[in-house]
Design an enzyme around this catalytic site. Structure first.
Site, PDB file in Angstrom:
ATOM      1  N   PHE A   1     -48.144 -46.790-129.256  1.00 33.63           N
ATOM      2  CA  PHE A   1     -48.089 -45.650-129.738  1.00 33.63           C
ATOM      3  C   PHE A   1     -47.374 -45.501-131.497  1.00 33.63           C
ATOM      4  CE2 PHE A   1     -46.146 -41.395-131.548  1.00 33.63           C
ATOM      5  CZ  PHE A   1     -46.651 -40.748-130.509  1.00 33.63           C
TER       6      PHE A   1
ATOM      7  N   THR B   1     -39.103 -32.481-134.130  1.00 37.93           N
ATOM      8  CA  THR B   1     -38.347 -31.903-133.411  1.00 37.93           C
ATOM      9  C   THR B   1     -37.613 -33.519-132.778  1.00 37.93           C
ATOM     10  OG1 THR B   1     -39.209 -33.622-131.198  1.00 37.93           O
ATOM     11  CG2 THR B   1     -40.165 -31.357-131.503  1.00 37.93           C
TER      12      THR B   1
ATOM     13  N   HIS C   1     -36.289 -35.314-130.631  1.00 39.45           N
ATOM     14  CA  HIS C   1     -37.309 -36.477-130.205  1.00 39.45           C
ATOM     15  C   HIS C   1     -37.008 -38.043-130.732  1.00 39.45           C
ATOM     16  CE1 HIS C   1     -39.758 -38.647-126.925  1.00 39.45           C
ATOM     17  NE2 HIS C   1     -40.728 -38.981-127.592  1.00 39.45           N
TER      18      HIS C   1
END
Length: 153
Positions: free
Chosen positions: A22, A86, A88
């Site tokens: 990622f 967010t 996250h």
């Protein structure tokens, strides 16, 4: 007084690099920096193993397995978590940090934290080889020093 430090020669040592896919445009630069430092400090190509994981959250699990298998002298954890809209980011950053720290404390080999946690893409780019150096390189230097320090203890 006895002062013990880790040397920066890694000849004959083996290193594992656990890197998240990622934000790969950043992690590729981190891994290049880490590999460059390891090779400059006499680590042979065949003594560097790279383990790709999907994201930063998966780094601690793989790092733990590697640290337990006894094949490598040090484990370098690389990733990049960039703040979004967010919460996250907060959860992932906290858990990967805690996970790597926990493994480092329980392991007989050094486990090095080289995961970027940034507020923006620009900050990540700066820390992956531009204005703020390359944190992958820094993590590799720490790994070399810590491997030798562990040997001296």
């Amino acid at each position: 007084m006895n002062i013990v430090t880790g040397q920066l020669n890694a000849h004959g040592k083996k290193f594992a690099i656990v890197v998240s896919r990622f934000n790969e445009f950043i992690t590729n630069k981190l891994i290049s920096g880490a590999e460059d430092i390891l090779k400059r400090h006499s680590v042979a190509d065949e003594d560097i193993s790279v383990y790709w994981v999907p994201g930063a959250f998966e780094i601690p699990a793989v790092a733990k397995k590697i640290a337990e298998n006894g094949k490598d002298n040090g484990v370098i954890c690389l990733g990049c978590v960039i703040r979004g809209a967010t919460p996250h980011f907060d959860y992932i950053s906290a858990e990967v940090s805690k996970g790597v720290a926990s493994i480092a404390l329980q392991s007989n080999v050094p486990v090095i934290f080289g995961v970027l946690t940034t507020d923006s893409i620009e900050q990540a780019v700066e820390r992956a080889g531009t204005k703020a150096g390359n944190k992958g390189s820094d993590a590799a230097m720490s790994a070399i020093e810590m491997v030798n320090l562990y040997s001296a203890i």
